[in-house]
Design an enzyme around this catalytic site. Structure first.
Site, PDB file in Angstrom:
ATOM      1  N   SER A   6       0.822  -1.241   0.063  1.00 32.31           N
ATOM      2  CA  SER A   6      -0.065  -0.080   0.048  1.00 32.31           C
ATOM      3  C   SER A   6       0.950   1.453   0.053  1.00 32.31           C
ATOM      4  CB  SER A   6      -0.921   0.114   1.080  1.00 32.31           C
ATOM      5  OG  SER A   6      -1.273   1.054   1.516  1.00 32.31           O
ATOM      6  N   HIS A  31      -1.003  -2.133  -4.479  1.00 34.18           N
ATOM      7  CA  HIS A  31      -2.696  -1.737  -3.883  1.00 34.18           C
ATOM      8  C   HIS A  31      -2.611  -0.314  -3.885  1.00 34.18           C
ATOM      9  CE1 HIS A  31      -5.805  -2.697  -1.333  1.00 34.18           C
ATOM     10  NE2 HIS A  31      -5.508  -1.973  -0.463  1.00 34.18           N
ATOM     11  N   ASP A  33      -4.979   2.674  -2.462  1.00 37.31           N
ATOM     12  CA  ASP A  33      -6.089   3.248  -1.588  1.00 37.31           C
ATOM     13  C   ASP A  33      -6.632   4.303  -2.033  1.00 37.31           C
ATOM     14  OD1 ASP A  33      -3.908   1.704   0.862  1.00 37.31           O
ATOM     15  OD2 ASP A  33      -6.082   1.003   0.474  1.00 37.31           O
ATOM     16  N   MET A  35      -9.438   7.053  -1.387  1.00 34.28           N
ATOM     17  CA  MET A  35     -10.495   7.610  -0.365  1.00 34.28           C
ATOM     18  C   MET A  35     -10.968   8.985  -0.864  1.00 34.28           C
ATOM     19  SD  MET A  35      -8.418   6.680   2.946  1.00 34.28           S
ATOM     20  CE  MET A  35      -7.328   5.221   3.113  1.00 34.28           C
ATOM     21  N   HIS A  68      -8.632  -0.064  -4.068  1.00 29.10           N
ATOM     22  CA  HIS A  68      -9.346  -0.502  -2.988  1.00 29.10           C
ATOM     23  C   HIS A  68     -10.059   1.002  -2.765  1.00 29.10           C
ATOM     24  CE1 HIS A  68      -9.483  -0.889   1.796  1.00 29.10           C
ATOM     25  NE2 HIS A  68     -10.518  -0.884   1.134  1.00 29.10           N
ATOM     26  N   MET A  70     -12.538   3.186  -0.932  1.00 27.48           N
ATOM     27  CA  MET A  70     -13.086   3.632   0.052  1.00 27.48           C
ATOM     28  C   MET A  70     -14.030   5.111  -0.075  1.00 27.48           C
ATOM     29  SD  MET A  70      -9.874   2.810   2.495  1.00 27.48           S
ATOM     30  CE  MET A  70      -8.858   2.755   1.037  1.00 27.48           C
ATOM     31  N   MET A 139     -10.596  -6.424   6.080  1.00 25.00           N
ATOM     32  CA  MET A 139      -9.989  -5.507   6.727  1.00 25.00           C
ATOM     33  C   MET A 139      -9.650  -5.794   8.258  1.00 25.00           C
ATOM     34  SD  MET A 139      -9.592  -3.176   4.342  1.00 25.00           S
ATOM     35  CE  MET A 139      -8.625  -1.932   5.507  1.00 25.00           C
ATOM     36  N   ASP A 181      -5.870  -6.750   4.984  1.00 23.62           N
ATOM     37  CA  ASP A 181      -5.186  -5.358   4.726  1.00 23.62           C
ATOM     38  C   ASP A 181      -5.363  -4.516   6.026  1.00 23.62           C
ATOM     39  OD1 ASP A 181      -6.296  -2.497   2.582  1.00 23.62           O
ATOM     40  OD2 ASP A 181      -4.574  -2.989   3.731  1.00 23.62           O
TER      41      ASP A 181
HETATM   42  C1  DX5 Z   1      -6.065   1.660   5.053  1.00 23.60           C
HETATM   43  C2  DX5 Z   1      -5.582   1.016   3.722  1.00 23.60           C
HETATM   44  C3  DX5 Z   1      -4.477   0.281   3.993  1.00 23.60           C
HETATM   45  C4  DX5 Z   1      -3.297   0.706   4.508  1.00 23.60           C
HETATM   46  C5  DX5 Z   1      -2.411  -0.319   5.027  1.00 23.60           C
HETATM   47  O1  DX5 Z   1      -7.293   2.308   5.073  1.00 23.60           O
HETATM   48  O2  DX5 Z   1      -6.739   0.447   3.303  1.00 23.60           O
HETATM   49  O3  DX5 Z   1      -4.112  -0.552   2.742  1.00 23.60           O
HETATM   50  O4  DX5 Z   1      -2.765   1.831   3.948  1.00 23.60           O
HETATM   51  O5  DX5 Z   1      -1.464   0.298   5.702  1.00 23.60           O
HETATM   52  P1  DX5 Z   1      -0.552  -0.317   6.987  1.00 23.60           P
HETATM   53  O6  DX5 Z   1      -0.090  -1.715   6.337  1.00 23.60           O
HETATM   54  O7  DX5 Z   1       0.371   0.649   7.497  1.00 23.60           O
HETATM   55  O8  DX5 Z   1      -1.731  -0.716   7.918  1.00 23.60           O
HETATM   56 ZN    ZN Z   2      -6.263  -0.897   1.245  1.00 21.02          ZN
END
Ligand code: DX5
Ligand code: ZN
Length: 225
Positions: A6, A31, A33, A35, A68, A70, A139, A181
Site C-alpha cells: 500500500s 494496492h 487506496d 479515499m 481499494h 473507500m 480489513m 489489509d
Molecule cells: C487503510 C488502507 C490500508 C493501509 C495499510 O485504510 O486500506 O491499505 O494503507 O497500511 P498499513 O500496512 O500501514 O496498516
Molecule cells: Zn487498502
C-alpha cells in the site's frame, strides 16, 4: 503468501522510483487506496484515477494493479478506475447497494471484481457472492489511514472465508483470492498466512525509513519461511 504494497506512507514526489524499487524487489501487485474524504470515518482524501493512470504507464502491463475504493460512489465511478488501467476494482460491501450488479458490470468490462469488508461486517453477508468474486478482502483495521494497529479478532472471519473458498475450488468453482489489509508486519505475517490468506497488503511495514523495500520485504519473507 504474496505481498502487495500500500503506498499511503510513500513520498508521492518519488512514487515512480519507489514503485520501481518494489518491482525490482520482486513485487508484482500494487494496492492503490482511494479515499474520497466522505466514506472513511476520518474523512481522509488520497488520490484518484489520474495518479493510477500515471502508475500504470510507469510500471507497464505486467504488474497487477488493484484499487481499494473507500468512496461513497463506487457504482457511479468504477469505470474511471478501469479506464485508468486497474486490473481489479475492490469495492466495500458496506458502500454498495447491489453488489451482484457491480460484479456483473466489472466482468462485462473485462475487469476483475473484489469485495472488501470492514472489521465489524460478518462473512455471512458476503458468502453468497463468493462464486462470482475474484477476490475477498478482509480489513484488519478500520479503513482510513496506514500505520494502525492490527486487529487479531478477524481470525474467525478469515478462516470462514478460507473454508468456503476451498470448498468452492474443490467443487470446480472460482479460485477466489483471499486478501488481508491493515497492520500487517513481519511479526504477524506468518500467523495470517497460517489462517489461509493468499495475499497481504503491507503499507508502513514495507515503505518506511527503517529500511529499503527490499530489506523490509526480505524480513517478511524470512518470517514466512
Ligand atoms: C487503510 C488502507 C490500508 C493501509 C495499510 O485504510 O486500506 O491499505 O494503507 O497500511 P498499513 O500496512 O500501514 O496498516
Ligand atoms: Zn487498502
Amino acid at each position: 503468501m504474496e505481498i502487495t504494497p500500500s503506498i499511503l506512507t510513500a513520498d508521492f514526489t518519488r512514487l515512480g522510483e519507489t514503485l520501481e524499487e518494489a518491482v525490482a524487489a520482486g513485487i508484482d501487485w500494487i494496492h492503490m487506496d482511494v479515499m474520497d474524504g466522505n466514506w472513511v470515518a476520518n474523512r481522509t482524501v488520497t488520490f484518484g484515477p489520474a495518479l493510477i493512470r500515471s502508475v500504470r504507464d510507469r510500471l507497464g502491463s505486467e504488474v497487477t494493479i488493484d484499487c481499494h475504493l473507500m468512496i461513497t460512489n463506487a457504482v457511479e465511478t468504477w469505470n474511471q478506475y478501469v479506464g485508468a488501467g486497474v486490473d481489479m476494482v475492490i469495492a466495500h460491501f458496506e458502500a454498495v447497494d447491489n453488489f451482484p450488479a457491480l460484479i456483473e458490470a466489472l466482468h462485462g468490462a473485462g475487469a476483475q471484481a473484489g469485495c472488501v469488508l470492514n472489521p465489524n461486517t460478518s462473512a455471512e453477508q458476503i458468502l453468497p457472492l463468493l462464486p462470482d468474486l475474484d477476490l475477498v478482502l478482509v480489513m484488519s483495521v478500520v479503513p482510513g489511514k496506514g500505520g494502525q494497529q492490527f486487529m487479531p479478532e478477524v481470525e474467525d472471519k478469515v478462516r470462514a472465508f478460507r473454508a468456503a473458498i476451498d470448498a468452492q475450488i474443490a467443487a470446480g468453482g472460482r479460485a477466489t483470492k483471499l486478501m488481508i489489509d491493515g497492520g500487517i508486519k513481519h511479526h504477524n505475517a506468518a500467523m495470517v498466512s497460517e489462517w489461509g490468506i493468499d495475499i497481504a497488503v503491507v503499507g508502513s511495514g514495507l515503505i518506511n525509513d527503517r529500511g529499503t523495500i527490499a530489506e523490509n520485504l526480505s524480513a517478511i519473507n524470512a518470517a514466512l519461511g
